[in-house]
Enzyme design. Sequence first.
Site, PDB file in Angstrom:
ATOM      1  N   THR A 176       1.326  10.205   4.201  1.00  0.00           N
ATOM      2  CA  THR A 176       0.765  11.304   3.793  1.00  0.00           C
ATOM      3  C   THR A 176      -0.669  11.654   4.293  1.00  0.00           C
ATOM      4  OG1 THR A 176       0.251   9.288   1.905  1.00  0.00           O
ATOM      5  CG2 THR A 176       1.660  11.386   1.188  1.00  0.00           C
TER       6      THR A 176
ATOM      7  N   LYS B 154     -11.140  -0.025  -1.799  1.00  0.00           N
ATOM      8  CA  LYS B 154     -10.903  -1.060  -0.545  1.00  0.00           C
ATOM      9  C   LYS B 154     -12.333  -0.676   0.414  1.00  0.00           C
ATOM     10  CE  LYS B 154      -5.786  -0.409  -0.793  1.00  0.00           C
ATOM     11  NZ  LYS B 154      -4.620   0.346  -0.292  1.00  0.00           N
TER      12      LYS B 154
ATOM     13  N   ASP C 147       0.816  -1.099  -0.018  1.00  0.00           N
ATOM     14  CA  ASP C 147      -0.095  -0.061   0.143  1.00  0.00           C
ATOM     15  C   ASP C 147       0.936   1.269  -0.113  1.00  0.00           C
ATOM     16  OD1 ASP C 147      -2.288   1.687   0.538  1.00  0.00           O
ATOM     17  OD2 ASP C 147      -1.594   1.671   2.601  1.00  0.00           O
ATOM     18  N   LEU C 148       0.362   2.431  -0.376  1.00  0.00           N
ATOM     19  CA  LEU C 148       1.343   3.512  -0.510  1.00  0.00           C
ATOM     20  C   LEU C 148       1.357   4.504   0.922  1.00  0.00           C
ATOM     21  CD1 LEU C 148       3.149   5.503  -1.848  1.00  0.00           C
ATOM     22  CD2 LEU C 148       1.215   6.311  -3.018  1.00  0.00           C
ATOM     23  N   ASP C 149      -0.037   5.069   1.006  1.00  0.00           N
ATOM     24  CA  ASP C 149      -0.118   6.134   2.169  1.00  0.00           C
ATOM     25  C   ASP C 149      -0.046   5.436   3.521  1.00  0.00           C
ATOM     26  OD1 ASP C 149      -0.493   7.925   0.311  1.00  0.00           O
ATOM     27  OD2 ASP C 149      -2.488   8.078   0.349  1.00  0.00           O
TER      28      ASP C 149
ATOM     29  N   LYS D 254      -8.472   6.484   6.208  1.00  0.00           N
ATOM     30  CA  LYS D 254      -7.279   5.954   5.455  1.00  0.00           C
ATOM     31  C   LYS D 254      -7.750   4.694   4.664  1.00  0.00           C
ATOM     32  CE  LYS D 254      -4.004   7.111   9.187  1.00  0.00           C
ATOM     33  NZ  LYS D 254      -3.396   6.631  10.281  1.00  0.00           N
TER      34      LYS D 254
ATOM     35  N   GLU E 256      -0.176  -3.299   4.630  1.00  0.00           N
ATOM     36  CA  GLU E 256      -1.518  -2.297   4.710  1.00  0.00           C
ATOM     37  C   GLU E 256      -1.286  -1.510   5.826  1.00  0.00           C
ATOM     38  OE1 GLU E 256      -4.048  -1.055   1.789  1.00  0.00           O
ATOM     39  OE2 GLU E 256      -4.155  -0.608   4.024  1.00  0.00           O
ATOM     40  N   ASP E 257      -2.080  -0.205   6.156  1.00  0.00           N
ATOM     41  CA  ASP E 257      -1.963   0.266   7.217  1.00  0.00           C
ATOM     42  C   ASP E 257      -3.554   0.465   7.878  1.00  0.00           C
ATOM     43  OD1 ASP E 257      -2.309   2.387   5.065  1.00  0.00           O
ATOM     44  OD2 ASP E 257      -2.278   3.757   6.742  1.00  0.00           O
TER      45      ASP E 257
ATOM     46  N   SER F  98      -2.599   0.831  -4.239  1.00  0.00           N
ATOM     47  CA  SER F  98      -2.998   1.971  -3.576  1.00  0.00           C
ATOM     48  C   SER F  98      -4.332   2.465  -3.921  1.00  0.00           C
ATOM     49  CB  SER F  98      -1.946   3.130  -3.721  1.00  0.00           C
ATOM     50  OG  SER F  98      -2.282   4.307  -2.963  1.00  0.00           O
ATOM     51  N   ALA F  99      -5.040   3.120  -3.323  1.00  0.00           N
ATOM     52  CA  ALA F  99      -6.329   3.669  -3.583  1.00  0.00           C
ATOM     53  C   ALA F  99      -6.359   5.129  -4.073  1.00  0.00           C
ATOM     54  CB  ALA F  99      -7.167   3.870  -2.297  1.00  0.00           C
TER      55      ALA F  99
END
Length: 224
Positions: free
Chosen positions: A18, A146, A10-12, A46, A170-171, A115-116
């Site tokens: 971010t 998601k 995942d990114l953020d 998130k 994933e966060d 990522s979303a």
Amino acid sequence: MKTRVGFIFDLDGVIVDTAKYHFLAWKKLANSLGIDFTETQNEQLKGVSRVKSLEKILSWGNLQLSEDKFMELMGKKNADYLSYISKMSSSEILPNVPKILNYLVDNKIPVALGSASKNAKAILTKVGLFNKFQTIVDGNSVTKAKPDPEVFLVAAEKLRVQPKNCVVFEDSLAGIQAANSAGMLSIGIGDSKVLSNADYVFKDFTEISFNFINQIIEKELSAS
Ligand code: B16
Ligand code: MG
């Protein structure tokens, strides 16, 4: 399809923090509409798409808007968010992320971004990690947000790895649900109370060793 193991990041909240910029941009927008917006509410956004995030904020304020106004506000929020992104650099990559990413890339293990965010490519370019990923699946490539597993299933397909042999970092709660629904191994990055549905949870990548990575690769392969 040959049996291989793939990793999806995942990114953020996993690669970069971010969430703080999303918070500032959403808060400015919510406050301009007379809606209060707290850090706790931001937690609920998130991993959630931009459209769904604005829908939630408007519902918290009991506000209903025309489609034109809705689109205008989405544009405003994103312009504000992009002004923060434009100042990002590699110094904002979260601790030990490059170490683990490089280990996977050096060992020729397929790595994807899932990522979303519709700004994922711009963010990865700003922080200098764009070239690390074999494939990037972001908010522009999928239609279902998601916790729907679409983003991770598309990433697995592009990596040519079976979903059951994929590992997801994933966060967000929605992201862990998405990884689990995709039949993948879910690794939560953050608070173990929030991410209790994950197969494993680590506070951050400083807690993840090469030994752990090797162990899960072996486990994934032996389960195939
Ligand atoms: P954008 P991730 C998600 O990214 C964020 O966690 C979420 O807060 C944000 O609303 C969403 O991206 C959409 O982002 O407005 O840039 O398209 O965690 O899935 O990498
Ligand atoms: Mg995230």
